[in-house]
Design an enzyme around this catalytic site. Sequence first.
Site, PDB file in Angstrom:
ATOM      1  CD  GLU A   1      -1.534   0.275   3.576  1.00 47.87           C
ATOM      2  OE1 GLU A   1      -1.811  -0.722   4.238  1.00 47.87           O
ATOM      3  OE2 GLU A   1      -2.089   1.357   3.726  1.00 47.87           O
TER       4      GLU A   1
ATOM      5  CB  CYS B   1      -2.870  -4.264   6.034  1.00 48.90           C
ATOM      6  SG  CYS B   1      -2.436  -2.646   6.662  1.00 48.90           S
TER       7      CYS B   1
ATOM      8  CG  HIS C   1      -3.387  -6.590   9.901  1.00 51.93           C
ATOM      9  ND1 HIS C   1      -2.149  -6.423   9.316  1.00 51.93           N
ATOM     10  CD2 HIS C   1      -3.856  -5.338  10.161  1.00 51.93           C
ATOM     11  CE1 HIS C   1      -1.897  -5.129   9.211  1.00 51.93           C
ATOM     12  NE2 HIS C   1      -2.908  -4.450   9.724  1.00 51.93           N
TER      13      HIS C   1
HETATM   14  N1  CAA Z   1       0.929   1.444  30.962  1.00 48.63           N
HETATM   15  C1  CAA Z   1       0.242   0.408  30.391  1.00 48.63           C
HETATM   16  N2  CAA Z   1      -0.757   0.614  29.476  1.00 48.63           N
HETATM   17  C2  CAA Z   1      -1.042   1.886  29.126  1.00 48.63           C
HETATM   18  C3  CAA Z   1      -0.373   2.993  29.678  1.00 48.63           C
HETATM   19  C4  CAA Z   1       0.651   2.737  30.640  1.00 48.63           C
HETATM   20  N3  CAA Z   1       1.333   3.717  31.205  1.00 48.63           N
HETATM   21  N4  CAA Z   1      -0.896   4.102  29.145  1.00 48.63           N
HETATM   22  C5  CAA Z   1      -1.862   3.721  28.269  1.00 48.63           C
HETATM   23  N5  CAA Z   1      -1.949   2.374  28.266  1.00 48.63           N
HETATM   24  C6  CAA Z   1      -2.841   1.537  27.474  1.00 48.63           C
HETATM   25  C7  CAA Z   1      -4.261   2.089  27.368  1.00 48.63           C
HETATM   26  O1  CAA Z   1      -5.034   1.757  28.502  1.00 48.63           O
HETATM   27  C8  CAA Z   1      -4.737   1.398  26.112  1.00 48.63           C
HETATM   28  O2  CAA Z   1      -5.091   0.075  26.402  1.00 48.63           O
HETATM   29  P1  CAA Z   1      -6.542  -0.475  25.958  1.00 48.63           P
HETATM   30  O3  CAA Z   1      -6.497  -0.449  24.435  1.00 48.63           O
HETATM   31  O4  CAA Z   1      -6.591  -1.846  26.518  1.00 48.63           O
HETATM   32  O5  CAA Z   1      -7.563   0.463  26.470  1.00 48.63           O
HETATM   33  C9  CAA Z   1      -3.460   1.319  25.250  1.00 48.63           C
HETATM   34  O6  CAA Z   1      -2.364   1.538  26.132  1.00 48.63           O
HETATM   35  C10 CAA Z   1      -3.381   2.393  24.182  1.00 48.63           C
HETATM   36  O7  CAA Z   1      -3.613   3.619  24.776  1.00 48.63           O
HETATM   37  P2  CAA Z   1      -4.578   4.696  24.104  1.00 48.63           P
HETATM   38  O8  CAA Z   1      -5.838   4.017  23.689  1.00 48.63           O
HETATM   39  O9  CAA Z   1      -4.669   5.876  24.968  1.00 48.63           O
HETATM   40  O10 CAA Z   1      -3.658   4.997  22.832  1.00 48.63           O
HETATM   41  P3  CAA Z   1      -3.865   6.025  21.680  1.00 48.63           P
HETATM   42  O11 CAA Z   1      -5.278   6.484  21.572  1.00 48.63           O
HETATM   43  O12 CAA Z   1      -2.825   7.051  21.786  1.00 48.63           O
HETATM   44  O13 CAA Z   1      -3.522   5.126  20.417  1.00 48.63           O
HETATM   45  C11 CAA Z   1      -4.294   3.724  18.650  1.00 48.63           C
HETATM   46  C12 CAA Z   1      -4.023   3.825  20.153  1.00 48.63           C
HETATM   47  C13 CAA Z   1      -5.555   4.518  18.329  1.00 48.63           C
HETATM   48  C14 CAA Z   1      -4.505   2.273  18.260  1.00 48.63           C
HETATM   49  C15 CAA Z   1      -3.081   4.324  17.882  1.00 48.63           C
HETATM   50  O14 CAA Z   1      -1.932   3.564  18.124  1.00 48.63           O
HETATM   51  C16 CAA Z   1      -3.294   4.448  16.391  1.00 48.63           C
HETATM   52  O15 CAA Z   1      -3.947   5.361  15.900  1.00 48.63           O
HETATM   53  N6  CAA Z   1      -2.688   3.518  15.613  1.00 48.63           N
HETATM   54  C17 CAA Z   1      -2.795   3.523  14.153  1.00 48.63           C
HETATM   55  C18 CAA Z   1      -4.088   2.882  13.687  1.00 48.63           C
HETATM   56  C19 CAA Z   1      -4.116   1.405  13.894  1.00 48.63           C
HETATM   57  O16 CAA Z   1      -3.097   0.754  14.022  1.00 48.63           O
HETATM   58  N7  CAA Z   1      -5.327   0.835  13.895  1.00 48.63           N
HETATM   59  C20 CAA Z   1      -5.505  -0.595  14.025  1.00 48.63           C
HETATM   60  C21 CAA Z   1      -6.691  -1.090  13.234  1.00 48.63           C
HETATM   61  S1  CAA Z   1      -6.548  -0.560  11.517  1.00 48.63           S
HETATM   62  C22 CAA Z   1      -5.487  -1.704  10.823  1.00 48.63           C
HETATM   63  O17 CAA Z   1      -5.231  -2.735  11.383  1.00 48.63           O
HETATM   64  C23 CAA Z   1      -4.863  -1.368   9.503  1.00 48.63           C
HETATM   65  C24 CAA Z   1      -3.467  -0.896   9.751  1.00 48.63           C
HETATM   66  O18 CAA Z   1      -2.520  -1.674   9.650  1.00 48.63           O
HETATM   67  C25 CAA Z   1      -3.255   0.498  10.080  1.00 48.63           C
END
Ligand code: CAA
Length: 388
Positions: A79, A111, A233
């Site tokens: 991609e 992906c 994935h």
């Molecule tokens: N110690 C331990 N855990 C902690 C922590 C700490 N100090 N601080 C936060 N966490 C945990 C949170 O509780 C959370 O856990 P849960 O999911 O169990 O609730 C986890 O860490 C992540 O924290 P946030 O939800 O606050 O993180 P975020 O909002 O900043 O980001 C995300 C998470 C949205 C997935 C981000 O990484 C993102 O946007 N990623 C890109 C998109 C992606 O990968 N999507 C996946 C599906 S799409 C797909 O699969 C196609 C692809 O390849 C992109």
Amino acid sequence: MSVGIDEISFYTSNYYLDLRTLAEVQQIDSDKYYQGIGQEKMSMAAPDEDVVTMAANAAQPLIERVGADSISTLMFATETGVDQSKAAGVYVHRLLGLQANCRVVELKQACYSATAAIQMACALVARQPEKKVLVVASDIARYDLDTSGEATQGCGAVAMLISASPRLIEIDPEVGNYTEDVMDFWRPNYRTTALVDGKYSTKIYLKSLKKAWENFVEASSLAFNDFSHFCYHLPFSRMAEKAHKHLAKVNKVGLSLEQVEQQIEDTLHYNRIIGNSYTASMYIGLTSLLENCKQNLAGNKVGFFSYGSGCVAEFFSGTVVAGYEQCLHTLTHHKMLSERQEVSYEEYLNLYRYPDPRDGEHHDMPSATTGRFRLAAISGHKREYVIC
Ligand code: CAA
């Protein structure tokens, strides 16, 4: 006749950023990355690397074993392609010395496209069992700096040989599919970084898993408990845990944490230290399982969930072939990963911001990759690849 994956090899860049370094700069707890999303390091492509050089590097060990002339078709899944018209696989075709009668095509659907390539390759081989198809999946995952996606970048390529009577995985013909027009993650033609609705994307991923699984069980006689391991994935490693718990719940199967770990943990070793490699990630996960699982997997059923945002998803199954452990590239992979070089935050920014020349002038690329293939220059809007 059985058809499936005869050989598998992957490549990632020799540079990585430790996510502790990123957390330190962002002044947040590094456990958010190490535990919360399950990622420790992310590979950063060198200025003279792209999806073409990574794919050629992934495929080279495999071609050395089977011979360039045995490949009848090369399918390139990505991609993050380098040209709107020319298939990246045509460059790889030359770099690997494949024969002129080998068909080459590029496939895209976020992906997911490596899985489409594998299914199409299986169909080609079923029709002409003497043919072998090379499927390569190669991607550089890039998000904007200071966004939630930044810690889930990475890069990597995987190469798989699809053949009759495969030595690694026999792929079953029954599949479950799910497609829905959604905007969870996308990259318009004018952008070099992906746009993502992070939380929504994880919800759509889980919904697609349920739908693809339901479609799979309509076609297959297999049930959840028939599988010893599951490859998901891997946008980030913790997603596999969320997915596996979700799938168990859909099937009303109560799993202990230990069971969840036993069924997915060995698929995650490489992804944790490479990061997202989009099309390649699930298959690098499979490589991780085959190369690191202490248990002999021969005869075991493995479930695969492939997800491409936008979205297309597929659940399919395979059986590990007896003697598989003799056909792996484990030592090469472990050596490559252990010899990588850590970069500082400043060096990471330099790699991230390295210019992508678009003016048509001659630009030599600095020699930085330790891979066998490199992008030596961009000149007159043409990419010049060399074998080192
Ligand atoms: N110690 C331990 N855990 C902690 C922590 C700490 N100090 N601080 C936060 N966490 C945990 C949170 O509780 C959370 O856990 P849960 O999911 O169990 O609730 C986890 O860490 C992540 O924290 P946030 O939800 O606050 O993180 P975020 O909002 O900043 O980001 C995300 C998470 C949205 C997935 C981000 O990484 C993102 O946007 N990623 C890109 C998109 C992606 O990968 N999507 C996946 C599906 S799409 C797909 O699969 C196609 C692809 O390849 C992109």
